[in-house]
Design a protein around this motif. Sequence first.
Motif, PDB file in Angstrom:
ATOM      1  N   HIS A  26       0.826  -1.203   0.000  1.00 49.23           N
ATOM      2  CA  HIS A  26       0.000   0.000   0.000  1.00 49.23           C
ATOM      3  C   HIS A  26       0.860   1.252   0.000  1.00 49.23           C
ATOM      4  O   HIS A  26       2.093   1.177  -0.070  1.00 49.23           O
ATOM      5  CB  HIS A  26      -1.039  -0.003   1.122  1.00 49.23           C
ATOM      6  CG  HIS A  26      -0.542  -0.302   2.487  1.00 49.23           C
ATOM      7  ND1 HIS A  26      -0.261   0.668   3.413  1.00 49.23           N
ATOM      8  CD2 HIS A  26      -0.294  -1.481   3.112  1.00 49.23           C
ATOM      9  CE1 HIS A  26       0.137   0.102   4.539  1.00 49.23           C
ATOM     10  NE2 HIS A  26       0.130  -1.196   4.389  1.00 49.23           N
TER      11      HIS A  26
ATOM     12  N   TYR B 190       3.065   1.970  -5.805  1.00 49.46           N
ATOM     13  CA  TYR B 190       2.715   3.335  -5.417  1.00 49.46           C
ATOM     14  C   TYR B 190       3.911   4.281  -5.535  1.00 49.46           C
ATOM     15  O   TYR B 190       3.864   5.399  -5.023  1.00 49.46           O
ATOM     16  CB  TYR B 190       2.146   3.333  -3.996  1.00 49.46           C
ATOM     17  CG  TYR B 190       0.909   2.470  -3.895  1.00 49.46           C
ATOM     18  CD1 TYR B 190      -0.306   2.893  -4.431  1.00 49.46           C
ATOM     19  CD2 TYR B 190       0.963   1.213  -3.306  1.00 49.46           C
ATOM     20  CE1 TYR B 190      -1.427   2.096  -4.373  1.00 49.46           C
ATOM     21  CE2 TYR B 190      -0.158   0.404  -3.239  1.00 49.46           C
ATOM     22  CZ  TYR B 190      -1.358   0.844  -3.775  1.00 49.46           C
ATOM     23  OH  TYR B 190      -2.479   0.051  -3.727  1.00 49.46           O
TER      24      TYR B 190
ATOM     25  N   ASN C 144      -8.117  -1.996   6.784  1.00 51.20           N
ATOM     26  CA  ASN C 144      -8.704  -2.027   5.446  1.00 51.20           C
ATOM     27  C   ASN C 144     -10.223  -2.115   5.508  1.00 51.20           C
ATOM     28  O   ASN C 144     -10.792  -2.680   6.446  1.00 51.20           O
ATOM     29  CB  ASN C 144      -8.134  -3.205   4.667  1.00 51.20           C
ATOM     30  CG  ASN C 144      -8.387  -3.104   3.176  1.00 51.20           C
ATOM     31  OD1 ASN C 144      -8.913  -4.015   2.562  1.00 51.20           O
ATOM     32  ND2 ASN C 144      -8.003  -1.990   2.578  1.00 51.20           N
TER      33      ASN C 144
ATOM     34  N   ASP D  32     -11.540   3.698   0.227  1.00 52.95           N
ATOM     35  CA  ASP D  32     -10.096   3.803   0.012  1.00 52.95           C
ATOM     36  C   ASP D  32      -9.459   4.638   1.111  1.00 52.95           C
ATOM     37  O   ASP D  32     -10.094   5.535   1.682  1.00 52.95           O
ATOM     38  CB  ASP D  32      -9.798   4.491  -1.333  1.00 52.95           C
ATOM     39  CG  ASP D  32     -10.094   3.601  -2.522  1.00 52.95           C
ATOM     40  OD1 ASP D  32      -9.797   2.400  -2.464  1.00 52.95           O
ATOM     41  OD2 ASP D  32     -10.620   4.119  -3.528  1.00 52.95           O
ATOM     42  N   SER D  33      -8.189   4.362   1.396  1.00 53.06           N
ATOM     43  CA  SER D  33      -7.464   5.136   2.388  1.00 53.06           C
ATOM     44  C   SER D  33      -5.999   5.208   1.996  1.00 53.06           C
ATOM     45  O   SER D  33      -5.413   4.207   1.569  1.00 53.06           O
ATOM     46  CB  SER D  33      -7.588   4.510   3.772  1.00 53.06           C
ATOM     47  OG  SER D  33      -6.705   5.130   4.696  1.00 53.06           O
TER      48      SER D  33
ATOM     49  N   ASP E 144      -6.079   0.429  -0.403  1.00 54.61           N
ATOM     50  CA  ASP E 144      -7.206   0.568  -1.312  1.00 54.61           C
ATOM     51  C   ASP E 144      -8.355  -0.308  -0.817  1.00 54.61           C
ATOM     52  O   ASP E 144      -8.141  -1.362  -0.210  1.00 54.61           O
ATOM     53  CB  ASP E 144      -6.817   0.118  -2.718  1.00 54.61           C
ATOM     54  CG  ASP E 144      -5.715   0.971  -3.330  1.00 54.61           C
ATOM     55  OD1 ASP E 144      -5.454   2.079  -2.799  1.00 54.61           O
ATOM     56  OD2 ASP E 144      -5.106   0.525  -4.318  1.00 54.61           O
ATOM     57  N   LYS E 145      -9.577   0.109  -1.107  1.00 55.20           N
ATOM     58  CA  LYS E 145     -10.737  -0.659  -0.659  1.00 55.20           C
ATOM     59  C   LYS E 145     -10.679  -2.075  -1.233  1.00 55.20           C
ATOM     60  O   LYS E 145     -10.074  -2.329  -2.285  1.00 55.20           O
ATOM     61  CB  LYS E 145     -12.027   0.035  -1.054  1.00 55.20           C
ATOM     62  CG  LYS E 145     -12.235   0.224  -2.545  1.00 55.20           C
ATOM     63  CD  LYS E 145     -13.472   1.073  -2.806  1.00 55.20           C
ATOM     64  CE  LYS E 145     -13.656   1.323  -4.302  1.00 55.20           C
ATOM     65  NZ  LYS E 145     -14.817   2.206  -4.565  1.00 55.20           N
TER      66      LYS E 145
ATOM     67  N   SER F 228     -11.450  -2.908  -4.845  1.00 55.60           N
ATOM     68  CA  SER F 228     -10.458  -2.440  -5.824  1.00 55.60           C
ATOM     69  C   SER F 228      -9.205  -3.305  -5.819  1.00 55.60           C
ATOM     70  O   SER F 228      -8.671  -3.650  -6.878  1.00 55.60           O
ATOM     71  CB  SER F 228     -10.064  -0.989  -5.535  1.00 55.60           C
ATOM     72  OG  SER F 228     -11.158  -0.129  -5.698  1.00 55.60           O
ATOM     73  N   ARG F 229      -8.711  -3.674  -4.641  1.00 59.53           N
ATOM     74  CA  ARG F 229      -7.423  -4.378  -4.572  1.00 59.53           C
ATOM     75  C   ARG F 229      -7.554  -5.887  -4.780  1.00 59.53           C
ATOM     76  O   ARG F 229      -6.543  -6.584  -4.898  1.00 59.53           O
ATOM     77  CB  ARG F 229      -6.717  -4.083  -3.254  1.00 59.53           C
ATOM     78  CG  ARG F 229      -7.320  -4.671  -1.988  1.00 59.53           C
ATOM     79  CD  ARG F 229      -6.548  -4.232  -0.760  1.00 59.53           C
ATOM     80  NE  ARG F 229      -7.050  -4.825   0.482  1.00 59.53           N
ATOM     81  CZ  ARG F 229      -6.603  -5.962   1.022  1.00 59.53           C
ATOM     82  NH1 ARG F 229      -5.631  -6.630   0.432  1.00 59.53           N
ATOM     83  NH2 ARG F 229      -7.103  -6.421   2.153  1.00 59.53           N
TER      84      ARG F 229
END
Length: 424
Positions: free
Chosen positions: A51, A92, A262, A267-268, A273-274, A277-278
Amino acid sequence: MHAVPRRLSPVLALTLATLLAGSGTASAVTSAPATAATAHGWVATWTASPHRPSASFTPNWSEQGFANQTIRQVVRVSTGGALIRIRLSNAYGTTPLKVTGATVARTVNGAAVRPRSLRHLTVNQARAFTVPAGAELASDPMPLPLTALDSVTVTLYVAAPTGPATYHAQAMAISYRADGDHRADSGAEAFTETSPSWYYLSGVDVIGGTSRRAGVVAFGDSITDGYGSRPGADNRYPDELAERLAAMGRPRAVLNQGIGGNRVTVDSACLGDKATSRFRRDVLGQPGVGTVIILEGINDIGMSEAPTPIGAPPTDVSAKEIIAGHRDLIRQARAKGLRVIGATLPPMKGSRYYTVRSEAKRDEVNTWIRASGEYDEVVDFDRELASPSDEDRLDPAYDVGDHLHPNDAGYRAMAHAVDPADLD
């Protein structure tokens, strides 16, 4: 420990030659070409979900990154094989990650490794390589025979400044750092700095062990990630499940894709990622996976009531939104032919997340997981971990102390709640 053979068997030699021709691509990692020698393909045996670099629950090195430093990280594989490759994530990163050199070796203790097992990693047969921004890169195959539950040490040396580093915050393990180039050191003397996080390391894959599609992904939040377990002891529930299967004579890959904090729907920057999504990357993108256990939603509920542990304001999420997210995950898994197991959300009474409203949401989500029939199977962590005197509260024997996370005994109970027959 196993000695590295002087010569590979003809099958493994052919496998190595075939894989070397196609390794080192910077994108989603796929299994090897289907030949007689590679029919089983790569199997992920250890993973950590990457992340964004950020402040987290404990201090870490992600935001400043690294320059002229060596990072040494120790992981325990869940199943063995004859060949190994390492995956590094710059998912990232905003600039390419230039790795001056990297090694893999069998672990002795702490940052020390077994000298004769140390191997220099390559990508396209070069020791120096670059992981593009936004990408994951796999090393070339390396002969390093492993058995289930062996520990390996991966060491990266980066000469140029990396910028902020893609990482995994809550390793529940110790990573080590040294100034200068110590990638080939067998001793631990240079590694004087430590961190409770993993950096860039996203996967360890093997070939020549268990059959393809036998892998199990444990997908979730901090309860999957292992918060509350004893650091360095490999007592997270996926670890305990891998140990249980190995003790039964049925070792198989069990992959931990939990991220502390999580959520299914939100998302954060610092909590990942939520889940919806991930899921493609962290589950569907893992080689050799056939089953996923989904344990997500307690943070959507709890962070509807209370600020996140690192200060973000509450985000209200309904039980229906969480259920819709679970249905999305089920659809994604089924589209790829995966078996999908739903896990009920454990008790949380007495925790910072608990209110009458949040408990009603948890009950609604758990009732749907148990009764809807939408999952292939259900593992009932809620009932397994509940106090005999109050079903809404964690059993004190399993409570690490915050009334939300299990301790080592609780994680062991979770692993024993999973029916091995449901994994096939």
